[in-house]
Design an enzyme around this catalytic site. Structure first.
Site, mmCIF file in Angstrom:
data_model
loop_
_atom_site.group_PDB
_atom_site.id
_atom_site.type_symbol
_atom_site.label_atom_id
_atom_site.label_comp_id
_atom_site.label_asym_id
_atom_site.label_seq_id
_atom_site.Cartn_x
_atom_site.Cartn_y
_atom_site.Cartn_z
ATOM 1 C CG HIS A 175 -22.778 16.753 -21.445
ATOM 2 N ND1 HIS A 175 -22.520 16.308 -20.340
ATOM 3 C CD2 HIS A 175 -22.788 15.980 -22.308
ATOM 4 C CE1 HIS A 175 -22.523 15.074 -20.443
ATOM 5 N NE2 HIS A 175 -22.459 14.886 -21.606
ATOM 6 C CE LYS A 177 -19.203 8.619 -23.357
ATOM 7 N NZ LYS A 177 -19.838 7.628 -24.461
ATOM 8 C CG ASP A 236 -16.662 9.529 -26.388
ATOM 9 O OD1 ASP A 236 -15.862 9.543 -27.351
ATOM 10 O OD2 ASP A 236 -17.935 9.657 -26.462
ATOM 11 C CG ASP A 268 -19.988 6.706 -30.282
ATOM 12 O OD1 ASP A 268 -21.039 6.499 -31.113
ATOM 13 O OD2 ASP A 268 -20.124 7.799 -29.490
ATOM 14 C CE LYS A 295 -19.209 12.614 -24.187
ATOM 15 N NZ LYS A 295 -19.151 11.771 -25.361
ATOM 16 C CD GLU A 310 -17.527 6.248 -26.502
ATOM 17 O OE1 GLU A 310 -17.751 6.307 -25.194
ATOM 18 O OE2 GLU A 310 -18.733 7.042 -27.181
ATOM 19 C CD GLU A 369 -22.898 6.506 -23.891
ATOM 20 O OE1 GLU A 369 -21.920 6.704 -23.375
ATOM 21 O OE2 GLU A 369 -23.312 6.913 -24.987
ATOM 22 C CE LYS A 377 -23.462 6.725 -29.217
ATOM 23 N NZ LYS A 377 -22.852 8.232 -29.230
HETATM 24 C C1 MUC Z 1 -20.958 10.134 -27.276
HETATM 25 O O1 MUC Z 1 -20.231 10.527 -28.164
HETATM 26 O O2 MUC Z 1 -20.738 9.106 -26.914
HETATM 27 C C2 MUC Z 1 -22.800 9.785 -24.691
HETATM 28 C C3 MUC Z 1 -22.535 10.196 -23.628
HETATM 29 C C4 MUC Z 1 -22.253 11.524 -23.508
HETATM 30 O O3 MUC Z 1 -21.870 12.203 -22.375
HETATM 31 O O4 MUC Z 1 -22.014 12.092 -24.741
HETATM 32 C C5 MUC Z 1 -22.691 11.005 -25.634
HETATM 33 C C6 MUC Z 1 -22.239 10.957 -26.907
HETATM 34 MG MG MG Z 2 -18.940 8.727 -28.099
#
Ligand code: MUC
Ligand code: MG
Length: 388
Positions: A22, A167, A198, A249, A169, A224, A327, A273
Site C-alpha cells: 500500500h 481514492k 489523497d 485530514d 494515493k 485530500e 473508507e 477519524k
Molecule cells: C489517509 O491519509 O487517509 C486512509 C485510507 C488509505 O488508503 O490511507 C489512509 C490514510
Molecule cells: Mg488522508
C-alpha cells in the site's frame, strides 16, 4: 473490587500482512501493525478498542509501540479499579492526567463503550445518540504504485460491486507523473466510478495550485490534504479556488482544530477519524462543528483492523449526512481475518453490526498467532517500512 471494575488492561501489538503493498507518499506498507486494547472487568465482561496508525512514525506522533507503552505505563494504573458503568467519568479522569495521546485515548474509549453497550444490551451507536444508517458507503483505495495494476484492481472491484468510488494515493512521484496516473485511471473507469486523490501533505502550495486545475479537468471529485497539515491558510487559498472540493485530514487533530479550520474556511470537507480526534465522543464533537459550519463530512480511517473500523462505523452510523461516504475498508486490506465472524461488505457498503457493544467477536487463534510478542525466545522486531 466491584464486578464492573476494571481488573486487567492489555495492549497487544499485531503485525498483519497486507494483500499487496500500500503505497502512500509517506510510507509503503507491506503489513499493518494493529494495536488492540482489551479491558477485563472483575465480573468477566470485557471490551476491546484499537489504537492503530499508519507507517510507524511516518504518519504522526503516535507509533504502535508508543500506544502500547502509554497504555501499559500511564493509562493502566488510572484504569485499574475504575467503574466501567461510568465511561465518561473514566475518560474525563484520563484527559485530566494525560494531555495528548489521542490514539491511545480512542482505543480506551472504544473499549469502555464496548463494555457499556454489552452491559446495557445495545450497540455502541445507541450510546452516541442512535444510528440513522445500518449500512455505510465504503470506497477502496488504489495504492499499488502502478497505474495498470490500479486500473485492473478497480475493474475487479466494479465487477464485484464491492466498491464504486476509489481514492488514489499520490504525492510520491513528480506532480506531472501523478496527474498522468490519475487521469489515466479516470479515463479508464469513466462515469462508472468516483475518483478522489489523497496527497498526504506531499505538495507545496505552488505545486497544489498548478495541480488543482489539472485534477479538475481529469474529473477528480475530491482532493485530500494536498499540503502540510499546519498550512491552514494555504489550504484555505486552495479551497477558495473552487475547482475541486478540498478535504482536511492530517490538519484535523481533534474538535478544536476542526473549529479553527471551519472559522478560516480552510476546507470544504472534513475527514473524520476517531483516532486522530482522540475518541468517538471527540469525533462526534468534530462532526457537530463541521455540520454547524456547513462543512461536508467523510468517514476516514487510519487503516484500522476490524475493531477500529467498526468503532468508526458505530459513530458514523449516527451522522445524518456523510456526504462523501467512508473508507472503512481496512480489514479488507489484511490477509488475516481477526474476527470470528467476518464483516459484511456488499453493494458498495459495510453493514454496521447490530449486537451489543461493538457487536464483534475476536478470532482468538488469529490474534495469538499474529501477536508480535508471541515468541518468548526471540523478541520480534518491528516490521520493515519503506519511508516516503
Ligand atoms: C489517509 O491519509 O487517509 C486512509 C485510507 C488509505 O488508503 O490511507 C489512509 C490514510
Ligand atoms: Mg488522508
Amino acid at each position: 473490587m466491584q464486578g464492573s471494575a476494571i481488573e486487567r488492561v492489555e495492549a497487544i501489538v499485531l503485525d498483519v500482512p497486507t494483500i499487496r503493498p500500500h503505497v502512500l507518499s509517506v510510507a509503503t506498507m507491506q503489513s499493518q501493525t494493529v494495536v488492540l486494547v482489551r479491558l477485563y472487568c472483575a465480573d468477566g465482561v470485557e471490551g476491546v478498542g484499537e489504537g492503530t496508525t499508519i507507517g510507524g512514525l511516518n504518519y504522526g506522533g503516535e507509533s504502535p509501540e508508543g500506544v502500547k507503552l502509554a497504555i501499559d505505563t500511564y493509562f493502566a494504573p488510572l484504569l485499574i479499579g475504575a467503574d466501567t458503568t461510568r465511561p465518561a467519568m473514566i475518560m474525563e479522569r484520563l484527559r485530566r492526567s494525560i494531555i495528548d495521546n489521542r490514539f491511545a485515548k480512542n482505543a480506551v474509549e472504544t473499549a469502555l463503550l464496548d463494555i457499556q453497550g454489552k452491559r446495557l444490551g445495545v450497540p455502541v451507536s445507541e450510546l452516541l445518540g442512535g444510528r440513522v444508517h445500518d449500512r455505510l458507503p465504503v470506497l477502496w483505495t488504489l495504492a499499488s504504485g502502478d497505474t495498470a495494476r490500479d486500473i485492473a484492481e478497480a475493474e475487479v472491484m466494479l465487477a464485484s460491486g464491492r466498491h464504486t468510488a476509489f481514492k488514489l494515493k499520490i504525492g510520491k512521484r513528480p506532480v506531472q507523473e501523478d496527474i498522468a496516473h490519475v487521469a489515466a485511471i479516470k479515463l479508464a473507469l469513466g462515469d462508472r466510478a468516483s475518483i478522489r486523490v489523497d496527497v498526504n501533505q506531499a505538495w507545496s502550495e505552488a505545486a497544489a495550485k498548478r495541480a488543482l486545475p489539472l485534477l479538475a479537468e481529469a474529473g477528480v471529485d475530491l482532493i485530500e490534504q494536498p499540503i502540510r497539515a499546519h498550512a491552514t491558510a494555504g489550504l484555505a487559498r486552495l479551497t477558495a479556488m473552487g475547482l475541486v472540493p478540498v478535504m482536511a485530514d492530517e490538519a484535523l487533530q481533534g474538535p478544536e482544530s476542526g473549529y479553527a479550520l471551519a472559522c478560516s474556511q480552510s476546507a470544504d470537507v472534513f475527514a473524520l477519524k476517531i483516532a486522530q480526534a482522540g475518541g468517538l465522543t471527540a469525533c462526534k464533537r468534530l462532526a457537530d462543528v463541521a455540520r454547524s459550519a456547513g462543512v461536508a463530512l467523510y468517514g476516514g480511517t487510519m487503516l484500522e483492523g476490524p475493531v477500529g473500523t467498526i468503532a468508526s462505523a458505530q459513530l458514523f452510523s449516527t451522522l445524518p449526512e456523510i456526504e462523501f461516504g467512508t473508507e472503512l475498508f481496512g480489514p479488507l486490506l489484511l490477509t488475516e481475518e481477526l474476527l470470528a465472524e467476518p464483516l459484511h461488505y456488499a453493494d458498495g457498503c459495510l453493514t454496521v453490526p447490530n449486537g451489543p457493544g461493538l457487536g464483534l467477536k475476536l478470532n482468538e487463534d488469529a490474534i495469538a498467532a499474529l501477536r508480535r510478542d508471541r515468541s518468548t525466545r526471540a523478541p520480534a522486531a518491528a516490521p520493515k517500512l519503506v519511508a516516503g
